[in-house]
Design an enzyme around this catalytic site. Sequence first.
Site, PDB file in Angstrom:
ATOM      1  N   SER A  28     -10.262  -0.445   6.963  1.00  0.00           N
ATOM      2  CA  SER A  28      -9.609  -0.362   5.658  1.00  0.00           C
ATOM      3  C   SER A  28      -8.881  -1.615   5.200  1.00  0.00           C
ATOM      4  CB  SER A  28      -8.639   0.820   5.634  1.00  0.00           C
ATOM      5  OG  SER A  28      -9.346   2.031   5.715  1.00  0.00           O
ATOM      6  N   SER A  74      -9.699   1.708   2.879  1.00  0.00           N
ATOM      7  CA  SER A  74      -8.878   2.459   1.950  1.00  0.00           C
ATOM      8  C   SER A  74      -7.900   1.579   1.172  1.00  0.00           C
ATOM      9  CB  SER A  74      -8.087   3.522   2.732  1.00  0.00           C
ATOM     10  OG  SER A  74      -7.136   2.931   3.621  1.00  0.00           O
ATOM     11  N   LYS A 104       0.845  -1.187   0.000  1.00  0.00           N
ATOM     12  CA  LYS A 104       0.000   0.000   0.000  1.00  0.00           C
ATOM     13  C   LYS A 104       0.886   1.245   0.000  1.00  0.00           C
ATOM     14  CE  LYS A 104      -4.000   1.824   2.598  1.00  0.00           C
ATOM     15  NZ  LYS A 104      -4.922   1.536   3.736  1.00  0.00           N
TER      16      LYS A 104
END
Length: 469
Positions: A182, A158, A86
Amino acid sequence: MSKSIATDDLFYASLLDVSGMVRRREVSPVELVKAMLERIARLNPMLNAYLLVTADAALDAANTAEAELSRGLWRGPLHGVPIGLKDLFEIKGVPATFATTAYRVLSDKDATIIHRLKTAGAISLGQLHLHEGAFGEHHPALRNCINPWNAAYWPGGSSSGSGSATATGLCFASLGTDTGGSIRFPSAACGVTGLKVTWGRTSRYGVFALANSLDTIGPMARSAADCAAMLEAFAGADPHDPTSLDAAVPAYLQHLDGVLGARGLRIGIDEAYLTAEIDDEVSAAILTVVGAFSEMGATIVPVTVPDRQAACKAALAITDAECAWYHRDVFKAQAEAFGPALRGAIERGLAMDAVALADAYIEKERFRGTIKRFFADVDMLISPIYPKVGLRYDEMEEALRDLYGLIGYTSPYNLSGVPSITFPCGFSSVGMPIGVQLIGPHLSEPMLLKAAHAYQQITDWHRQKPPIA
């Protein structure tokens, strides 16, 4: 790489299966990385899961792994295995953007978790998409990440790129972060397994923050066993992060050995919690999971889940305030570089009343105590992740107006700091994955991984492939 090796069976193999192939020299890390890069080049323009592909660095790492393996050095189950990261970690020599136009950080050091993954021999293929600043929605300038099961549906956030890439065979596992759901949202939306860890179980040093007192970093993969292998490589105390927990890291993989059922587990079920305001298909799928655990020998214990509304409200207030604290200087200099969702959070945080914020932190401690007492009677709680069978992108604006309705099953457990594991348990009538989460007490990751692994030994939901070429 030969056509006999570059097949969907390889791309969708588990991390541990690929690890075994690499260790036995049945596949070369260099060939593996080349094949993955070719696949990313073909599919990522459709999915927008990777913001940056670090092909040269990946090939260099693959050559290093190949040389080490050829002389008999094996670093463990991640050695020579391609993963995705990420885009909110400091990585030496690689720009990190936090998926916003306001940041481009070129660090001279690795975040602790990145250093540990490199030490374990994992090979990063690149930086994965996320909601801007790990909050709310994608930055308008960076385009949405696409759910590989249906482009009209949200891939979760997210950690959207982590979910999409892992589900589509563009990496064998990925890193996600979870402040209010997330890791769990994209795991459920994309049909993968994700572990939100106990707060402090993993270091946050070198990680861009959304809300420092709620943020956690955890693995996303195709199975609980793969998540165990990832977590074992990077969990643990870190002198650079004084909030990391000084607790021994269990041998998570070894803890799974010989698991043939869930005998002895006490699983809490609140029928109202599983049915009120929940889509019928989600409720039915989760109740099927309850039945499966009962057949494996678990004891199903009726419980009443503590009220979560005040906790959810407190978590949202803390997130806004700590988000504003983190971004305040950059926001003051270039507010126009931030997208609307993240800008709104920062503005709310900057304008927050001190008494209202104090109320939120007091509720945080109260809810932590309530959840600790709740788990005195059960080992874990079975729960939805969110009420709907998938969420369409054209429904997001409405969903963001009702944040409690969206994050009411996830955010309170960030506030309490306890871990949870999410894994697929079925499909809806429109073909979207349905996920379930098991929530446990402080530092119960070994038990949660064991339970999810037991379920995945008797089902194959986690082995399904999205309909993408």
